[in-house]
Design a protein around this motif. Structure first.
Motif: not given
Length: 183
Positions: A143, A148, A151-152, A155, A160
């Motif tokens: 994460y 991941g 996802d949290v 993006e 990122w």
């Protein structure tokens, strides 16, 4: 902490430092804390992390360093009653935040817990609190420093992009079929 994760954190810190001051608003990985500065009651996996990075700001994540341990641990008593954390704060360690929402570590199992982002409600009104990863290393690798994050986190943020530049946004083995001319 496994040597590969330690090395990754150190490499990313070096790359971020090379881009300062531009990167300071969205990411910073502090140098490790001396053992004497890490309180004795800090869980072993967190001790290992603090020895490598005494605080991590990584996009939507803010993992507290030694300077903030006492303050963060005091916050455990104020967490929503539905979590059970306030009734037994000694069983938990306040690891940091994800988008300003608490991320905790269970001292007995080492699992990382969070408030899933299932709605636009604030975490204390969602009445959802669950295990995110079985241990700190998996949490960090997937994460914070891996695919991941999308996802949290976000993006399309700078963190990122930084992860993507370092080829950390895909799951190992993902896309192999396309590269080999598969189906």
């Amino acid at each position: 902490m496994n040597p590969d994760l330690r090395e990754l954190i150190e490499e990313l810190r070096t790359d971020l430092e090379a881009d300062q001051p531009a990167s300071l608003s969205w990411a910073q990985i502090d140098a490790g804390a001396p053992d004497a500065r890490i309180p004795a009651d800090v869980p072993e996996p967190v001790r290992d992390l603090l020895a490598v990075a005494d605080g991590i700001l990584a996009g939507a994540f803010d993992l507290a360093g030694t300077a903030h341990i006492a303050y963060r641990q005091a916050m455990l008593a104020d967490l929503p009653a539905f979590t059970g954390v306030g009734a037994a704060p000694a069983a938990w360690y306040f690891l940091g935040t994800l988008m300003e929402e608490p991320v905790l570590l269970r001292r007995d199992t080492g699992a990382v817990w969070w408030f899933p982002q299932t709605s636009g409600d604030p975490y204390y009104a969602r009445e959802e609190f669950e295990e995110l990863m079985p241990n700190l290393e998996y949490f960090l690798a997937y994460y914070v420093f891996g695919p991941g994050y999308a996802d949290v986190g976000f993006e399309d943020d700078e963190w990122w992009g930084f992860l993507d530049e370092h080829d950390l946004t895909t799951v190992p083995g993902e896309g192999d079929e396309d590269e080999e001319g598969g189906a």
